[in-house]
Design an enzyme around this catalytic site. Structure first.
Site, mmCIF file in Angstrom:
data_model
loop_
_atom_site.group_PDB
_atom_site.id
_atom_site.type_symbol
_atom_site.label_atom_id
_atom_site.label_comp_id
_atom_site.label_asym_id
_atom_site.label_seq_id
_atom_site.Cartn_x
_atom_site.Cartn_y
_atom_site.Cartn_z
ATOM 1 N N GLY A 29 0.840 -1.265 -0.086
ATOM 2 C CA GLY A 29 0.110 -0.087 0.016
ATOM 3 C C GLY A 29 0.892 1.110 -0.084
ATOM 4 C CB SER A 30 0.120 4.990 0.203
ATOM 5 O OG SER A 30 -0.573 4.716 1.202
ATOM 6 C CD GLU A 32 2.696 -0.915 3.369
ATOM 7 O OE1 GLU A 32 1.993 -0.613 2.433
ATOM 8 O OE2 GLU A 32 2.379 -0.642 4.441
ATOM 9 C CD GLU A 51 -3.733 -7.548 3.300
ATOM 10 O OE1 GLU A 51 -4.964 -7.765 3.108
ATOM 11 O OE2 GLU A 51 -3.550 -6.232 2.717
ATOM 12 C CG HIS A 74 -1.406 -0.879 3.371
ATOM 13 N ND1 HIS A 74 -0.513 -0.149 3.504
ATOM 14 C CD2 HIS A 74 -2.659 -0.369 3.066
ATOM 15 C CE1 HIS A 74 -1.213 1.144 3.125
ATOM 16 N NE2 HIS A 74 -2.417 1.111 3.083
ATOM 17 C CG HIS A 285 -11.760 -29.286 18.024
ATOM 18 N ND1 HIS A 285 -11.603 -29.396 16.817
ATOM 19 C CD2 HIS A 285 -12.689 -27.961 18.320
ATOM 20 C CE1 HIS A 285 -12.385 -28.463 16.006
ATOM 21 N NE2 HIS A 285 -13.014 -27.801 17.136
ATOM 22 N N GLY A 405 -6.657 -24.057 13.793
ATOM 23 C CA GLY A 405 -7.908 -24.516 13.177
ATOM 24 C C GLY A 405 -8.546 -23.169 12.559
HETATM 25 N N1 TZD Z 1 -13.854 -19.634 9.790
HETATM 26 C C1 TZD Z 1 -12.613 -19.877 9.989
HETATM 27 C C2 TZD Z 1 -11.668 -18.778 9.624
HETATM 28 N N2 TZD Z 1 -12.157 -21.220 10.514
HETATM 29 C C3 TZD Z 1 -12.947 -22.322 11.015
HETATM 30 N N3 TZD Z 1 -12.571 -23.031 11.289
HETATM 31 C C4 TZD Z 1 -14.453 -22.042 10.831
HETATM 32 C C5 TZD Z 1 -14.725 -20.633 10.182
HETATM 33 C C6 TZD Z 1 -15.387 -22.882 11.232
HETATM 34 N N4 TZD Z 1 -15.280 -24.187 10.264
HETATM 35 C C7 TZD Z 1 -14.454 -25.187 10.923
HETATM 36 O O1 TZD Z 1 -14.088 -25.395 11.936
HETATM 37 S S1 TZD Z 1 -14.756 -26.685 9.657
HETATM 38 C C8 TZD Z 1 -15.957 -25.711 8.660
HETATM 39 C C9 TZD Z 1 -16.016 -24.484 9.120
HETATM 40 C C10 TZD Z 1 -16.606 -23.295 8.448
HETATM 41 C C11 TZD Z 1 -16.395 -26.340 7.543
HETATM 42 C C12 TZD Z 1 -15.324 -26.432 6.427
HETATM 43 O O2 TZD Z 1 -16.019 -26.886 4.908
HETATM 44 P P1 TZD Z 1 -15.317 -27.878 3.948
HETATM 45 O O3 TZD Z 1 -14.883 -29.264 4.648
HETATM 46 O O4 TZD Z 1 -15.935 -27.989 2.891
HETATM 47 O O5 TZD Z 1 -13.940 -27.237 3.905
HETATM 48 P P2 TZD Z 1 -15.864 -30.290 5.134
HETATM 49 O O6 TZD Z 1 -14.933 -31.515 4.825
HETATM 50 O O7 TZD Z 1 -17.085 -30.224 4.375
HETATM 51 O O8 TZD Z 1 -15.873 -30.262 6.619
#
Ligand code: TZD
Length: 528
Positions: A29-30, A32, A51, A74, A285, A405
């Site tokens: 951006g500006s 950088e 990003e 940025h 988890h 995750g």
């Molecule tokens: N947003 C972010 C940034 N991270 C997350 N982990 C989630 C939302 C929540 N989330 C999960 O933890 S698994 C999942 C979400 C939305 C489903 C992903 O779906 P996919 O895979 O199609 O990539 P599957 O095999 O259908 O679960």
């Protein structure tokens, strides 16, 4: 004298060279442009269009090389977009130096556009440390400190905010001392401590190993396999694994532990000694309350992360270089006279051309066809356990998963891993949900011709969340779990990456074979 002294920018690039850095991952951006002006020819600038993608690529690169990755973002807006990726990088101990352009010192008083207010606070707690130099003189010091801090155990991202009117100013003579500094880390295991731990292991009737990501980042996979064999112990991968610490084809490989207290403990019932190496105790988890380890068992925890040791809820922890300690431990143990039993579980496979196209068959075909040293990333979230039970990973650095995750990791990280390991094939499994968080990574793949194979497993929605909905016993009428009518072939080709859609095992085999032999990126959308 000051005429002959280098600028802040020249000094910073010298410091980067001294640390082996030759790439800048960024989105400009500006604030950088002054940093980028006259960009040195021995550095490569890798442009990413968002990003989140920048951090993802840098994270993959930093993890796969074990060396610092240098990022330029940025101001506050760019840093904000990078935060999800920083959560992953912090948890995967990725040594990334994230710089962000700050408005000019002479103008910040007016609260101008693109000022990064409270810059050092913004990325916390997702970085190990963050600095904003108080003068241009301090910029090279901050960069040097950030590089050394990012690489100190436990590694992790460090943030530096730099006003853009600092770059062309001259440094003082003392700053030149920074350009060839070196910080090394070592630590010999304490003899008495080693003997005590070794004895404790020798008197155990049935020890079990639980291995975390640091085993892989320290390239100790073969060493812990020898240790498992010597102990006749099953080796489990610690829950929520971001890396593969153990050769999955080895006879001692028991699988990956579930990420809930009770379920995890149920796998340890036969054991009187739990040895956790290179990871937290434990990264859960699912909320599945229960006993941590069986009442009759003891736990020994070996990690280089003093924070990990401090917060563990049970057992004796030893903070040490995992490699040095485990090497010494291995040497201290006597061999057994009998043959080591097998703890591996075989799965049934059917990869005939007319088998049902499912995640299972996808991974079985991949396992059959891929070179043995292939590297996998997985963000098809409902298929994590399926991959672990079906895909053989023998070497260090064979697997990467978002350590916090946060989705949007695997698509860009695959590019960083491939840049770091051009001699190995990189295959990224992406869910049709996860694909959208960093989809612009496809542009960077095409632009820099990074030959990653993307396998998008399209099950029309968020399958993993449907599994959680079942686990929580929440009504199956939860909204927001289905995604329809997305065409990944069109999206991919729009960004410049050739793509194909497959509906059968026959077609998947055909196109996967082609993809493995391509020298450019390719995307296969698999309808399951
Ligand atoms: N947003 C972010 C940034 N991270 C997350 N982990 C989630 C939302 C929540 N989330 C999960 O933890 S698994 C999942 C979400 C939305 C489903 C992903 O779906 P996919 O895979 O199609 O990539 P599957 O095999 O259908 O679960």
């Amino acid at each position: 004298m000051s005429d002959t002294l280098p600028s802040v920018k020249e000094t910073v690039f010298q410091i980067l060279r001294n640390h082996g850095v030759d790439k800048v991952f960024g989105n400009p951006g500006s604030n950088e442009l002054h940093f980028l002006r006259g960009f040195p020819e021995d550095f490569e600038y890798i442009l990413c269009l968002d990003e989140g993608v920048v951090i993802g690529v840098a994270d993959g690169y930093a993890q796969a090389t074990g060396q610092p990755a240098f990022v330029n973002l940025h101001s506050a807006a760019g840093t904000g977009n990078a935060m999800g990726g920083l959560a992953n990088a912090r948890n995967s101990h990725s040594p990334i130096v994230v710089t962000a352009g700050q408005q000019a010192r002479t103008m910040v008083y007016a609260d101008p556009m693109l000022k990064n207010s409270d810059a050092t606070m913004l990325p916390r707690p997702l970085v190990k440390d963050s600095f904003e130099p108080l003068s241009h003189e301090e910029v090279p010091h901050s960069i040097n400190r950030a590089l050394n801090s990012a690489m100190a155990p436990a590694k992790g991202p460090v943030y530096v905010s730099i006003p853009y009117d600092d770059w062309e100013k001259k440094v003082s003579e003392n700053a030149l001392q920074l350009v060839n500094r070196r910080v090394s880390h070592c630590g010999a295991p304490d003899k008495g401590l080693l003997e005590r731990v070794s004895k404790q292991i020798q008197v155990a009737k049935s020890p079990v190993l639980i291995l975390g990501p640091e085993v892989d980042s320290e390239r100790c996979n073969a060493l812990v396999a020898k240790l498992a064999e010597k102990l006749h112990a099953p080796a489990w991968v610690a829950p929520s694994a971001p890396r593969c610490p153990f050769p999955t084809g080895h006879r001692c490989f028991a699988g990956i532990l579930p990420a809930g207290e009770a379920a995890l403990c149920s796998h340890l019932q036969e054991h009187d000694l739990v040895i956790v190496i290179g990871g937290p105790v434990f990264r859960y988890h699912q909320n599945d309350p229960g006993t941590l380890i069986p009442d009759h068992a003891k736990l020994i925890h070996i990690t280089s992360d003093s924070d990990e040791a401090a917060r563990a809820p049970i057992g004796e922890a030893i903070v040490a270089s995992v490699k040095s300690f485990v090497e010494a431990l291995y040497d201290s143990l006597p061999p057994k006279q009998t043959e080591c039993p097998s703890f591996r579980k075989e799965v049934r496979r059917n990869t005939s051309d007319d088998a049902v196209l499912s995640p299972e068959t996808v991974y079985d075909v991949v396992d059959d066809l891929s070179p043995r040293d292939s590297i996998y990333l997985n963000e098809a979230t409902s298929t994590l356990a399926t991959l672990w039970s079906r895909v053989t990973m023998e070497y260090s650095g064979s697997y990467y998963f978002a350590a916090a995750g946060g989705l949007g990791f695997a698509m860009p990280a695959a590019l960083g891993v491939q840049l770091a390991s051009p001699e190995r094939k990189v295959v990224a499994f992406i869910g049709d949900g996860s694909a959208h968080y960093s989809i612009a990574a496809l542009w960077t793949a095409a632009k820099y011709n990074i030959p990653v194979v993307y396998v998008v497993i399209n099950n029309k929605g968020y399958s993993a969340l449907k599994w959680f909905a079942d686990l929580f016993g929440v009504d199956d009428a939860v909204p927001g779990l289905t995604i329809e009518d997305v065409d990944f072939v069109k999206i991919s080709e729009g960004y410049g990456v050739k793509a194909v859609k497959v509906n059968s095992v026959r077609d998947f085999k055909k196109h996967y074979k082609i993809a493995l032999n391509m020298d450019r990126p390719f995307l296969i959308e698999v309808i399951v």
